[in-house]
Design a protein around this motif. Sequence first.
Motif, PDB file in Angstrom:
ATOM      1  N   ALA A 188       0.821  -1.214   0.000  1.00  9.26           N
ATOM      2  CA  ALA A 188       0.000   0.000   0.000  1.00  9.26           C
ATOM      3  C   ALA A 188       0.857   1.267   0.000  1.00  9.26           C
ATOM      4  N   ASN A 189       1.701   1.371  -1.031  1.00  7.63           N
ATOM      5  CA  ASN A 189       2.465   2.585  -1.266  1.00  7.63           C
ATOM      6  C   ASN A 189       3.502   2.874  -0.179  1.00  7.63           C
ATOM      7  N   VAL A 190       4.226   1.866   0.256  1.00  9.21           N
ATOM      8  CA  VAL A 190       5.352   2.068   1.174  1.00  9.21           C
ATOM      9  C   VAL A 190       6.485   2.710   0.373  1.00  9.21           C
ATOM     10  N   ARG A 191       7.080   3.779   0.922  1.00 11.38           N
ATOM     11  CA  ARG A 191       8.129   4.506   0.214  1.00 11.38           C
ATOM     12  C   ARG A 191       9.327   4.765   1.108  1.00 11.38           C
ATOM     13  N   GLU A 192      10.501   4.916   0.471  1.00  8.88           N
ATOM     14  CA  GLU A 192      11.734   5.295   1.154  1.00  8.88           C
ATOM     15  C   GLU A 192      11.983   4.449   2.405  1.00  8.88           C
ATOM     16  N   THR A 193      11.886   3.153   2.244  1.00 12.62           N
ATOM     17  CA  THR A 193      11.985   2.219   3.364  1.00 12.62           C
ATOM     18  C   THR A 193      13.166   1.285   3.163  1.00 12.62           C
ATOM     19  N   LEU A 194      13.922   1.063   4.231  1.00  7.76           N
ATOM     20  CA  LEU A 194      15.110   0.228   4.198  1.00  7.76           C
ATOM     21  C   LEU A 194      14.848  -1.091   4.924  1.00  7.76           C
ATOM     22  N   VAL A 195      15.068  -2.203   4.235  1.00  5.43           N
ATOM     23  CA  VAL A 195      15.036  -3.535   4.844  1.00  5.43           C
ATOM     24  C   VAL A 195      16.432  -4.100   4.633  1.00  5.43           C
ATOM     25  N   GLU A 196      17.168  -4.301   5.735  1.00  3.08           N
ATOM     26  CA  GLU A 196      18.588  -4.633   5.629  1.00  3.08           C
ATOM     27  C   GLU A 196      18.976  -5.696   6.661  1.00  3.08           C
ATOM     28  N   GLU A 197      19.802  -6.650   6.238  1.00  2.00           N
ATOM     29  CA  GLU A 197      20.297  -7.722   7.091  1.00  2.00           C
ATOM     30  C   GLU A 197      19.147  -8.498   7.755  1.00  2.00           C
ATOM     31  N   VAL A 198      18.132  -8.789   6.966  1.00  2.00           N
ATOM     32  CA  VAL A 198      16.976  -9.556   7.446  1.00  2.00           C
ATOM     33  C   VAL A 198      17.110 -10.991   6.951  1.00  2.00           C
TER      34      VAL A 198
END
Length: 198
Positions: free
Chosen positions: A163-173
């Motif tokens: 639903a329009n997630v923006r400028e989001t960091l997913v790291e070392e998951v």
Amino acid sequence: TTPSAPDETKQSAVAAWEIGGAPALDVGSSQAPPLMLTEGGDVCIPVTAVTIILVKNTRLMCDTKCETTVTPCFQFAAPGIKLDLNGRRVSGPAEPPANCETTLTFAPGDGIASFGISDVVIHGPGLVEKFRRHGIALTALMKAEVKKVTSHQNCFSGVFLAANVRETLVEEVVSVRNASASDVAACGAANIDDVTGP
């Protein structure tokens, strides 16, 4: 840290918090309304049957067993805050593929969620496991971070962005053995749906 207790059954737990430190907090039955942590800080919630509402930076000081079935275990309710898992385990009530949501009902029985609240951080190390829907669900927001989290045996996605997630960091998951109940839905390690770029 003092939570605001929604009813008299929680008054003794509130009194223990006012003494100081991070004592264990028993948050009552599944019929109770959500519990808002009004001050954040170091918290230890070994078992909860209600959603814990986050409005300040919070650091877990013990593992948490969540008995919530149709609402998130932890839910952000204010922007600009961080949930530090601090090496702890957040476990849900599912034993995938048993006790999972279905693609028809799809109630938000997530481990950690932010629905429309931007600028939030979920930081590990830590484990989010055995939730009836997603381990972590982020929707309709911007500027979130999910770092150093392991997602294990959640019924749908380990980390769900939609639903329009923006400028989001997913790291070392790290995401392992998720999506046992997803049927034909696109789920698994990280499910990214309708996400826009910077």
